[in-house]
Design a protein around this motif. Sequence first.
Motif, mmCIF file in Angstrom:
data_model
loop_
_atom_site.group_PDB
_atom_site.id
_atom_site.type_symbol
_atom_site.label_atom_id
_atom_site.label_comp_id
_atom_site.label_asym_id
_atom_site.label_seq_id
_atom_site.Cartn_x
_atom_site.Cartn_y
_atom_site.Cartn_z
ATOM 1 N N GLU A 27 0.818 -1.218 0.000
ATOM 2 C CA GLU A 27 0.000 0.000 0.000
ATOM 3 C C GLU A 27 0.853 1.270 0.000
ATOM 4 O OE1 GLU A 27 -3.235 0.023 -0.265
ATOM 5 O OE2 GLU A 27 -3.772 -2.064 0.167
ATOM 6 N N HIS A 28 2.190 1.113 0.002
ATOM 7 C CA HIS A 28 3.116 2.264 0.027
ATOM 8 C C HIS A 28 2.889 3.131 1.267
ATOM 9 C CE1 HIS A 28 3.940 1.122 -4.122
ATOM 10 N NE2 HIS A 28 2.665 1.245 -4.388
ATOM 11 N N LEU A 29 2.704 2.457 2.412
ATOM 12 C CA LEU A 29 2.452 3.162 3.668
ATOM 13 C C LEU A 29 3.412 2.684 4.749
ATOM 14 C CD1 LEU A 29 -1.463 3.073 3.710
ATOM 15 C CD2 LEU A 29 -0.022 5.069 3.237
ATOM 16 N N ASP A 30 3.568 3.488 5.792
ATOM 17 C CA ASP A 30 4.415 3.157 6.928
ATOM 18 C C ASP A 30 3.815 1.957 7.682
ATOM 19 O OD1 ASP A 30 6.053 3.116 9.143
ATOM 20 O OD2 ASP A 30 5.163 4.897 10.062
ATOM 21 N N PRO A 31 4.592 0.925 7.959
ATOM 22 C CA PRO A 31 4.049 -0.251 8.666
ATOM 23 C C PRO A 31 3.388 0.095 9.993
ATOM 24 C CG PRO A 31 6.207 -0.765 7.756
ATOM 25 C CD PRO A 31 5.992 0.707 7.543
ATOM 26 N N ASP A 32 3.945 1.059 10.716
ATOM 27 C CA ASP A 32 3.347 1.376 12.016
ATOM 28 C C ASP A 32 1.995 2.056 11.855
ATOM 29 O OD1 ASP A 32 3.880 1.101 14.917
ATOM 30 O OD2 ASP A 32 3.539 3.280 14.879
ATOM 31 N N LEU A 33 1.793 2.750 10.733
ATOM 32 C CA LEU A 33 0.480 3.332 10.473
ATOM 33 C C LEU A 33 -0.550 2.222 10.270
ATOM 34 C CD1 LEU A 33 -1.268 5.834 9.949
ATOM 35 C CD2 LEU A 33 -0.606 5.692 7.532
ATOM 36 N N ILE A 34 -0.152 1.177 9.555
ATOM 37 C CA ILE A 34 -1.040 0.022 9.392
ATOM 38 C C ILE A 34 -1.357 -0.589 10.749
ATOM 39 C CG2 ILE A 34 -1.270 -2.290 8.401
ATOM 40 C CD1 ILE A 34 -1.427 -0.064 6.324
ATOM 41 N N ARG A 35 -0.316 -0.768 11.572
ATOM 42 C CA ARG A 35 -0.521 -1.347 12.902
ATOM 43 C C ARG A 35 -1.509 -0.514 13.713
ATOM 44 N NH1 ARG A 35 0.282 -0.351 17.718
ATOM 45 N NH2 ARG A 35 1.462 1.546 17.256
ATOM 46 N N GLN A 36 -1.346 0.797 13.687
ATOM 47 C CA GLN A 36 -2.235 1.674 14.455
ATOM 48 C C GLN A 36 -3.687 1.531 14.001
ATOM 49 O OE1 GLN A 36 -0.800 5.771 14.421
ATOM 50 N NE2 GLN A 36 1.314 5.048 14.572
ATOM 51 N N GLY A 60 -9.621 -1.285 4.379
ATOM 52 C CA GLY A 60 -10.031 -0.222 5.272
ATOM 53 C C GLY A 60 -9.401 1.120 4.984
ATOM 54 N N GLU A 61 -9.306 1.926 6.011
ATOM 55 C CA GLU A 61 -8.947 3.338 5.919
ATOM 56 C C GLU A 61 -7.625 3.570 5.180
ATOM 57 O OE1 GLU A 61 -7.895 7.088 8.946
ATOM 58 O OE2 GLU A 61 -8.382 5.095 9.753
ATOM 59 N N GLY A 62 -7.688 4.365 4.116
ATOM 60 C CA GLY A 62 -6.488 4.777 3.406
ATOM 61 C C GLY A 62 -5.872 3.723 2.516
ATOM 62 N N LEU A 63 -6.531 2.566 2.333
ATOM 63 C CA LEU A 63 -5.982 1.481 1.533
ATOM 64 C C LEU A 63 -6.720 1.372 0.197
ATOM 65 C CD1 LEU A 63 -5.598 -1.315 4.245
ATOM 66 C CD2 LEU A 63 -4.116 0.643 3.767
ATOM 67 N N ARG A 64 -6.092 0.690 -0.756
ATOM 68 C CA ARG A 64 -6.744 0.450 -2.043
ATOM 69 C C ARG A 64 -8.064 -0.285 -1.832
ATOM 70 N NH1 ARG A 64 -4.908 -3.257 -4.586
ATOM 71 N NH2 ARG A 64 -3.316 -4.029 -3.132
ATOM 72 N N THR A 65 -9.036 0.020 -2.665
ATOM 73 C CA THR A 65 -10.323 -0.663 -2.615
ATOM 74 C C THR A 65 -10.144 -2.099 -3.096
ATOM 75 O OG1 THR A 65 -11.397 1.441 -3.144
ATOM 76 C CG2 THR A 65 -12.733 -0.562 -3.344
ATOM 77 N N LYS A 66 -10.565 -3.043 -2.302
ATOM 78 C CA LYS A 66 -10.421 -4.456 -2.623
ATOM 79 C C LYS A 66 -11.735 -4.999 -3.192
ATOM 80 C CE LYS A 66 -6.318 -4.200 -0.777
ATOM 81 N NZ LYS A 66 -6.369 -2.930 -0.071
ATOM 82 N N ILE A 67 -11.649 -6.146 -3.905
ATOM 83 C CA ILE A 67 -12.869 -6.743 -4.440
ATOM 84 C C ILE A 67 -12.965 -8.215 -4.060
ATOM 85 C CG2 ILE A 67 -12.851 -5.121 -6.382
ATOM 86 C CD1 ILE A 67 -12.414 -7.620 -8.186
ATOM 87 N N GLY A 362 -7.191 9.737 -4.450
ATOM 88 C CA GLY A 362 -5.780 10.137 -4.486
ATOM 89 C C GLY A 362 -4.864 9.215 -3.719
ATOM 90 N N LEU A 363 -5.138 7.905 -3.756
ATOM 91 C CA LEU A 363 -4.305 6.964 -3.011
ATOM 92 C C LEU A 363 -2.901 6.878 -3.615
ATOM 93 C CD1 LEU A 363 -6.732 4.027 -2.200
ATOM 94 C CD2 LEU A 363 -6.171 6.017 -0.822
ATOM 95 N N PRO A 364 -1.889 6.654 -2.791
ATOM 96 C CA PRO A 364 -0.508 6.582 -3.297
ATOM 97 C C PRO A 364 -0.353 5.536 -4.395
ATOM 98 C CG PRO A 364 -0.529 6.626 -0.886
ATOM 99 C CD PRO A 364 -1.956 6.480 -1.323
ATOM 100 N N GLY A 365 0.199 5.941 -5.524
ATOM 101 C CA GLY A 365 0.471 5.012 -6.620
ATOM 102 C C GLY A 365 -0.706 4.709 -7.516
ATOM 103 N N ALA A 366 -1.911 5.212 -7.183
ATOM 104 C CA ALA A 366 -3.094 4.856 -7.964
ATOM 105 C C ALA A 366 -2.993 5.330 -9.412
ATOM 106 C CB ALA A 366 -4.356 5.416 -7.310
ATOM 107 N N ARG A 367 -2.401 6.506 -9.621
ATOM 108 C CA ARG A 367 -2.326 7.064 -10.975
ATOM 109 C C ARG A 367 -1.217 6.451 -11.825
ATOM 110 N NH1 ARG A 367 -5.009 11.658 -12.547
ATOM 111 N NH2 ARG A 367 -6.358 12.563 -10.942
ATOM 112 N N ASP A 368 -0.311 5.731 -11.210
ATOM 113 C CA ASP A 368 0.832 5.197 -11.964
ATOM 114 C C ASP A 368 0.377 4.308 -13.116
ATOM 115 O OD1 ASP A 368 2.327 6.531 -10.120
ATOM 116 O OD2 ASP A 368 3.035 4.741 -9.057
ATOM 117 N N TRP A 369 -0.606 3.474 -12.869
ATOM 118 C CA TRP A 369 -1.124 2.557 -13.877
ATOM 119 C C TRP A 369 -1.697 3.341 -15.060
ATOM 120 C CZ3 TRP A 369 -5.322 -1.619 -12.338
ATOM 121 C CH2 TRP A 369 -5.489 -2.524 -13.399
#
Length: 441
Positions: A27-36, A60-67, A362-369
Amino acid sequence: MAVYQTQMDAAKQGILTPEMEIVAQEEHLDPDLIRQRVAKGTVCIPANIGHKCLHPAGIGEGLRTKINVNLGISGDCRDYSAEFEKVRLALDFHCEAIMDLSNYGKTHTFRKELIEMSPAMIGTVPMYDAIGYLEKELADIKAEDFLKVLEAHAREGVDFQTIHAGINRRAVEAMKRQKRTTHIVSRGGSLLFAWMEMTGEENPFYAYYDDVLDILRTYDVTISLGDALRPGSIADSTDAGQISELVELGHLTERAWARDVQVMVEGPGHMAMDEIAANMKLQKRLCHGAPFYVLGPLVTDIAPGYDHITSAIGGAIAAANGADFLCYVTPAEHLRLPELEDVREGIVASKIAAHAADLAKGLPGARDWDNAMSKARAAVDWEGMFQHAIDPEKARRYFESRPPQEQHTCSMCGKMCALRTSSKILNGEAVQLHPENDTES
């Protein structure tokens, strides 16, 4: 060595699990943010301790939408090989979750093989399996019998289970007063409603909720709090039954978190577009920011055969406004068990909706594709376009079914291709449209 029972238990202790590390990296996020967020409950990582080949994904919060992809064996279609073809297709498209909704016979054989081979998280609805597993008529099943089925699924390695614990007597009375057009369209919810009415007892998953949580905690199974009273038509959306149940689900969410059980909350099925954003905010408020798993929503009732489209429209709006997890819908919805091509269409429609929402958020990396695809298009690089297509096989098949006469075009525009024209001018070249004057070919 760190000791913890569930992902949420570890997170509350300040422990970073391998699953959290993987989610953070992807998700290109800090691991401790995920833990929190796992500790708080706004992110869940469904990961049964018995699912050995699982590739963990966060919801969940701040993560890519899953299916999620639904499949399974039914009484009218008992072809195990056909269902495993659908499984392989879902895995080829990198779908994060597969729900086994089998409702015929002894379903554990199919489920066991599915868990052994699938890196995607696996979900079930134990209520569907109760009749076949217990070999009893609905009215003869006891409350403790339902818990036996739930525990059997957990022991087999299922990562999340849909439990319709919110359809208690209060919610049912609210639904009855409303006089709905489509009553209860949730299969599991309707069975529980029938059981409650025939036996005169409270919903066993509500009455024995602490016992449910004890089982789920033992195996680290995420509870997906099912919306038994979700609207099954535009006429019933945001009614008293739906909201009454949602209030109960918010309370049940907090009780699960107190026992370190991860939670998702399931959302509406049919809903007009102008109600979706408000419903997402209402759910997040009433359920304390728990990840939201939406079943559609379908934005109109008139499109059987095309409900993958009505669902994708609603799913994109829902995810852009806070939903975290989309359940795919196929063109066969409301009509029959989906075939392989229906599953493909449903997966692609849902993935488009999820990605469109991630772009909007505007999730991190979403526009790269998208940027990679745009560069390939600008260069009229067909292989690059196929590589970056959400369904490369279909894109290539369409292009090759009617190939262009000239290189660097398609058969729709030919030499009038806008990108060809503008690129030539910007490169200082003349644009010539008659074959005898064109040196490109």
